[in-house]
Design an enzyme around this catalytic site. Structure first.
Site, short mmCIF file in Angstrom:
data_model
loop_
_atom_site.label_atom_id
_atom_site.label_comp_id
_atom_site.label_asym_id
_atom_site.label_seq_id
_atom_site.Cartn_x
_atom_site.Cartn_y
_atom_site.Cartn_z
N CYS A 116 0.88 -1.17 0.00
CA CYS A 116 0.00 0.00 0.00
C CYS A 116 0.92 1.21 0.00
O CYS A 116 1.50 1.56 1.02
CB CYS A 116 -0.92 0.02 1.22
SG CYS A 116 -1.93 1.52 1.29
N SER B 282 -1.55 2.12 4.63
CA SER B 282 -1.30 0.83 5.28
C SER B 282 -2.42 -0.15 4.99
O SER B 282 -2.67 -1.05 5.79
CB SER B 282 -1.16 1.05 6.78
OG SER B 282 -2.30 1.74 7.27
N CYS B 283 -3.12 0.02 3.86
CA CYS B 283 -4.26 -0.83 3.53
C CYS B 283 -3.79 -2.28 3.37
O CYS B 283 -2.76 -2.54 2.74
CB CYS B 283 -4.95 -0.34 2.27
SG CYS B 283 -5.54 1.36 2.44
#
Lengths: 215, 119
Positions: free
Chosen positions: A121, A125-126
């Site tokens: 990501c 912080s996906c």
């Protein structure tokens, strides 16, 4: 290199996955901890959330570990029809297994001899947290976020993974609404294993794409 | 780090393709206060107090210095607080009073938590 432990016991001074615990109980109170306590208590006092709801949400997140993702991969390895459904609609296939993926669109990408997939990501912080739990620190680091899309082979080499030059490396950049799960290749040596045994070799890093399963 | 925002319009958080050092394989088990921050984000989003976009906007507006000097959940609790203030969940005055109250309870997380921090 990063490692996935699946210990179900505590070591003295270590957390459940044998990484050091942060000494948050006895160390001097930080500003952020003070703010967390203050915000949480205000939300409870205002009736926005109850202490029980907060505890339940923590328990829900604690229950989300890479073991969930490993179950999905092992099912895909043993059930071709399920794998087809998983690759067509990751969210629906996970719901079919009773795994709640909330509103996220989950995209499963399959490693083959011709193609290796890795997830990043770049913006934040996906991460497929419903299947793998919370992302490790390195996933959120500047080095991983910046370099994985530019020089993935070098990044993978830093994790100890060398992808053959004849294999395409495909990098998937996650978004808030779309999360990726890598379905690694089943090792030839694991032919004939049942789902439970197969799940045991599918680590978190395999499902991010920075490692491959080994037997 | 170089900042090419003037040339490309990219902001600091848009890191893809920029230079970076070796990936350091660090990780830690999340502390209770970090899990609580995560839970507050999920619950407040679910209750409609803010969206993930609102959270991200606050995180991005905190800037690159915050990314370099604060830990992940330190940034998150700041962004959550900003969004909750904007949503009117509580006022700045109420927050400041509560922060003083918490600080007066003791010098450690355990002492400052009403339930001893053992959740």
């Amino acid at each position: 290199m990063p490692h996935d432990h699946h210990h179900d016991h505590d070591h003295r001074g270590l957390g459940p996955s044998s990484h050091p615990c942060r000494a948050d109980q006895d160390a001097p109170l930080t500003e952020a901890q003070r703010l967390e306590i203050a915000v949480r208590e205000l939300l409870v006092e205002k009736g926005v959330a109850t202490a029980a709801e907060i505890a339940a949400q923590i328990a829900r997140m604690d229950a989300r570990t890479p073991a969930l993702g490993a179950q999905v991969v092992a099912r895909a390895w043993t059930d071709p029809a399920f794998k087809a459904r998983l690759l067509a609609d990751g969210s629906a296939a996970c719901r079919e297994m009773g795994i709640e993926v909330d509103a996220l669109k989950l995209v499963a990408v399959e490693n083959t001899e011709a193609e290796h997939n890795v997830v990043v990501c770049t913006l934040c912080s996906c991460y497929p947290r419903n299947l793998l739990g919370l992302p490790p620190d390195w996933y959120k680091s500047r080095a991983y976020r910046s370099r994985t899309v530019r020089e993935p082979r070098r990044v993978l080499a830093e994790f100890g993974l060398t992808v053959p030059g004849t294999t395409t490396v495909r990098v998937h950049d996650s978004t808030a609404d779309m999360r990726y799960l890598v379905v690694p290749r089943r090792p030839d040596a694991a032919a004939g294993w049942d789902e439970e045994r197969l799940a045991g070799i599918v680590t978190r890093d395999c499902m991010i794409g920075v490692a491959v399963p080994s037997v | 780090m170089t900042n090419d925002a003037e040339e490309t319009g990219r902001r600091w958080h848009d890191m893809g393709g920029r230079p970076g050092g070796p990936v350091s394989p660090e990780e830690h088990d999340f502390a209770l206060w970090e899990k609580r921050v995560d839970a507050l984000m999920v619950l407040c989003s679910a209750k409609g107090l803010f969206t993930v976009d609102g959270l991200r906007r606050a995180l991005e507006d905190m800037g690159e210095d915050a990314f370099e000097t604060m830990t992940y959940y330190e940034r998150w609790i700041a962004a959550i607080t900003q969004n909750l203030l904007e949503a009117g969940a509580f006022t700045v005055a109420e927050l400041n009073t509560k922060i003083e109250e918490v600080a007066a309870r003791g010098a450690t997380y355990g002492e400052a938590s009403l339930e001893g921090g053992h959740g």
